[in-house]
Scaffold this motif. Sequence first.
Motif, PDB file in Angstrom:
ATOM      1  N   TYR A   1       0.827  -1.207   0.000  1.00 32.98           N
ATOM      2  CA  TYR A   1       0.000   0.000   0.000  1.00 32.98           C
ATOM      3  C   TYR A   1       0.861   1.256   0.000  1.00 32.98           C
ATOM      4  N   GLY A   2       1.944   1.247   0.761  1.00 30.55           N
ATOM      5  CA  GLY A   2       2.836   2.404   0.776  1.00 30.55           C
ATOM      6  C   GLY A   2       3.448   2.667  -0.583  1.00 30.55           C
ATOM      7  N   ALA A   3       3.902   1.596  -1.247  1.00 31.20           N
ATOM      8  CA  ALA A   3       4.513   1.743  -2.572  1.00 31.20           C
ATOM      9  C   ALA A   3       3.486   2.234  -3.593  1.00 31.20           C
TER      10      ALA A   3
ATOM     11  N   LYS B   1      -5.387  -0.793   7.190  1.00 29.94           N
ATOM     12  CA  LYS B   1      -4.104  -0.440   6.584  1.00 29.94           C
ATOM     13  C   LYS B   1      -4.302   0.304   5.272  1.00 29.94           C
ATOM     14  N   LEU B   2      -5.320  -0.068   4.503  1.00 27.23           N
ATOM     15  CA  LEU B   2      -5.619   0.654   3.266  1.00 27.23           C
ATOM     16  C   LEU B   2      -6.126   2.062   3.576  1.00 27.23           C
TER      17      LEU B   2
ATOM     18  N   ALA C   1     -10.018  -3.310  -8.077  1.00 21.03           N
ATOM     19  CA  ALA C   1     -10.895  -4.396  -7.612  1.00 21.03           C
ATOM     20  C   ALA C   1     -10.514  -4.807  -6.192  1.00 21.03           C
ATOM     21  N   HIS C   2      -9.213  -4.942  -5.940  1.00 23.43           N
ATOM     22  CA  HIS C   2      -8.750  -5.278  -4.592  1.00 23.43           C
ATOM     23  C   HIS C   2      -9.213  -4.230  -3.585  1.00 23.43           C
ATOM     24  N   ALA C   3      -9.030  -2.969  -3.909  1.00 25.14           N
ATOM     25  CA  ALA C   3      -9.380  -1.893  -2.982  1.00 25.14           C
ATOM     26  C   ALA C   3     -10.880  -1.853  -2.708  1.00 25.14           C
ATOM     27  N   LEU C   4     -11.685  -2.049  -3.732  1.00 28.12           N
ATOM     28  CA  LEU C   4     -13.138  -1.992  -3.551  1.00 28.12           C
ATOM     29  C   LEU C   4     -13.643  -3.141  -2.695  1.00 28.12           C
TER      30      LEU C   4
END
Length: 327
Positions: free
Chosen positions: A176-178, A221-222, A203-206
């Motif tokens: 997530y940082g990168a 974390k997101l 898609a991962h984030a949603l």
Amino acid sequence: MEQAADRESEELTLVARKSYFDLPTACPHCLPVFVYLKLAQFPFRLSFNSIFPDSDQIPYVESGAYVAYNNENGGVIERLKQDGIVDLDSEFQSVPDWISTKAMINSWLADALMYELWLGSDGKSAYKVYYSDLSWPIGKVLFLKQVYIVKQQLGITKDNAEQSENEIYKSAKIAYGALSTRLGEQNFLFDNRPSSVDASFLAHALVTLHALPETSVLRSKLLEHDNLVRYAEKLKVELIQSGSSSSGPQFHSVPSTSAPRKGPSNWSSKPKSKPKREKTEEEKTFKRRAKYFLAAQLLAVLLFLSLMGGYDSGDLELDTDEEDPAF
């Protein structure tokens, strides 16, 4: 060339798992394909298949005689690119940073989401997406079987469970940082234009933001990265919530409670074509396949129970300690 022209004249159908959590499909494997087609502004029709809940062929796309399955040749998006149907990545394939970012999303973040859905949370989201249409005994046992499979895939045992969890979340935090640094204030991750990397991460984030519970470690974390959250919610509005707008590519949602559908290997993707005489035989074939599927699932239940009986109580404890997702 002739086959490509035929496919262009046919409407493309994306067959996915059902819609939940205010997402067009809540399946982590199906949503990237949906997003990819929307990013490419490629018109398609969305259909749901809940008859084969644990099939690795889903998602798949079809157009006339053309079919691309999830478990073949690198997945649906790769097939669409290889077959010249829609390719957003042609100018990125040799960019090292793009390749490494894609690998990071498809490994670290994919593993983290899989862990959260099946092991790190109460399991209710995964159960709802995959098994909610099945009767409780079958759905419950298939869920427990998949939990066991996920532990094997991630290499998690009773002895290393805590260490594995820490490593998974550490990798996700780094990823997530990168990605936050890479995105900055751009609209997309690379050259400010969409690619399959955006489809995979969006898609991962949603799924992480909308399908996981508020107590989720991965979700928290997101949420630490405001620009990633803004990116996900902005594109959700543009690609999903405005999907019915006449200015965007169109899709039609066919609920799984409609008339019975054929399995992945013989599904017809011509909704506007007139019924053919052979369809009666196809319906008979479908009914036979459905019976075979139910019989196979019952057999899988029996095999799973017998296999579980061969493991020591320490392994079983990993399953029985988790909250029952069906209640």
